[in-house]
Write an enzyme that holds these catalytic residues in place. Structure first.
Site, PDB file in Angstrom:
ATOM      1  N   CYS A   1     -40.895  -1.348   4.238  1.00 37.27           N
ATOM      2  CA  CYS A   1     -41.737  -0.276   4.787  1.00 37.27           C
ATOM      3  C   CYS A   1     -42.084   0.772   3.714  1.00 37.27           C
ATOM      4  CB  CYS A   1     -41.088   0.335   6.020  1.00 37.27           C
ATOM      5  SG  CYS A   1     -42.294   1.139   7.071  1.00 37.27           S
TER       6      CYS A   1
ATOM      7  N   HIS B   1     -39.199  -3.538   9.402  1.00 39.68           N
ATOM      8  CA  HIS B   1     -37.814  -3.122   9.140  1.00 39.68           C
ATOM      9  C   HIS B   1     -36.803  -4.205   9.525  1.00 39.68           C
ATOM     10  CE1 HIS B   1     -38.292   1.235   8.275  1.00 39.68           C
ATOM     11  NE2 HIS B   1     -39.423   1.065   8.929  1.00 39.68           N
TER      12      HIS B   1
ATOM     13  N   GLY C   1     -38.524   4.936   5.261  1.00 38.39           N
ATOM     14  CA  GLY C   1     -38.321   6.383   5.309  1.00 38.39           C
ATOM     15  C   GLY C   1     -39.689   7.017   5.136  1.00 38.39           C
TER      16      GLY C   1
ATOM     17  N   GLU D   1     -33.886  -4.595   8.562  1.00 41.38           N
ATOM     18  CA  GLU D   1     -32.523  -4.051   8.635  1.00 41.38           C
ATOM     19  C   GLU D   1     -32.205  -3.484  10.008  1.00 41.38           C
ATOM     20  OE1 GLU D   1     -35.056  -2.662   7.267  1.00 41.38           O
ATOM     21  OE2 GLU D   1     -35.048  -0.512   7.699  1.00 41.38           O
TER      22      GLU D   1
HETATM   23  N1  GLN Z   1     -45.128   5.955   7.376  1.00 42.80           N
HETATM   24  C1  GLN Z   1     -44.138   5.988   6.340  1.00 42.80           C
HETATM   25  C2  GLN Z   1     -44.767   6.244   4.990  1.00 42.80           C
HETATM   26  O1  GLN Z   1     -45.932   6.198   4.873  1.00 42.80           O
HETATM   27  C3  GLN Z   1     -43.358   4.693   6.285  1.00 42.80           C
HETATM   28  C4  GLN Z   1     -42.617   4.518   7.584  1.00 42.80           C
HETATM   29  C5  GLN Z   1     -41.353   3.749   7.463  1.00 42.80           C
HETATM   30  O2  GLN Z   1     -40.798   3.528   6.387  1.00 42.80           O
HETATM   31  N2  GLN Z   1     -40.869   3.371   8.619  1.00 42.80           N
HETATM   32  O3  GLN Z   1     -44.078   6.498   4.047  1.00 42.80           O
END
Ligand code: GLN
Length: 203
Positions: free
Chosen positions: A86, A176, A54, A178
């Site tokens: 992520c 990811h 996220g 998931e």
């Molecule tokens: N770019 C997002 C961040 O820095 C992470 C991206 C993701 O979770 N897909 O929080």
């Protein structure tokens, strides 16, 4: 004994993680109830936890505001598995080099947010991962990379940069898992970690 799995649900791929957890548990013949964590008081009931991707700044702000952050720390201190993906990896790290992220310090790594460049904001790559026999279809979306690695073990690298690590009961990926039908990394995070304890298994 049935397991309780929590997905930190303040933002991100919550339903996808829930699906992957259910598939991974089914393959192990384990009953599981997946609950969404939006408030404090639920994490202590969980045997397993996932912290999705996220926006790390938002996830960090909300888990601290809602009192979930110290409960995640206690979960890991008790040796229970946490799978962070992520933005989840960014929040779990020791240092994300961004004042807007209040890191949990559960992984002895530093990370660089959005490390793989604008032209490759999103891509999929077959990734060799320690502990898996076949490459994993890794989906990177504005992914972080890991810079310094202290006491964590690197499980996979891409472009010479670590993108999957494990430290005690915590497994984290910059990509990811998931978002693919492949639940091998959920299995590795929750059942393939001999340094993690799943309470209900020993009941
Ligand atoms: N770019 C997002 C961040 O820095 C992470 C991206 C993701 O979770 N897909 O929080």
């Amino acid at each position: 004994m049935s397991l309780t799995a929590g997905v930190v649900a303040v933002q991100g791929d919550v339903a996808e993680h829930a699906g992957a957890i259910e598939r991974a548990c089914a393959r192990r013949d384990r009953d599981v109830e997946v609950i969404e964590i939006r408030d404090s008081g639920l994490v202590p009931d969980c045997d397993l936890l996932a912290m999705p991707g996220g926006e790390s700044t938002t996830i960090s702000r909300l888990i601290h505001a809602d009192g979930i952050a110290p409960e995640i720390r206690e979960h890991v201190d008790a040796g229970k598995p946490l799978f962070a993906t992520c933005a989840g990896l960014i929040v779990a790290s020791r240092d994300a080099a961004d004042d807007r992220v209040d890191e949990l310090g559960l992984l002895d790594v530093t990370v660089e947010r959005n490390a793989f460049g604008r032209q490759r904001d999103s891509f999929e790559a077959p990734l060799d991962v320690d502990g898996l026999d076949e490459p994993f279809p890794a989906v990177f979306i504005r992914a972080p990379a890991i810079d310094e690695v202290g006491s964590a073990d690197v499980l996979a690298s891409w472009d010479g940069r670590p993108v999957a690590v494990r430290q005690g009961p915590v497994l984290a990926t910059a990509f990811h898992p998931e978002l693919t039908p492949d639940d091998r990394l959920h299995d590795l995070a929750f059942f393939g970690n001999d340094r993690a304890t799943i309470e209900s298994q020993t009941d």
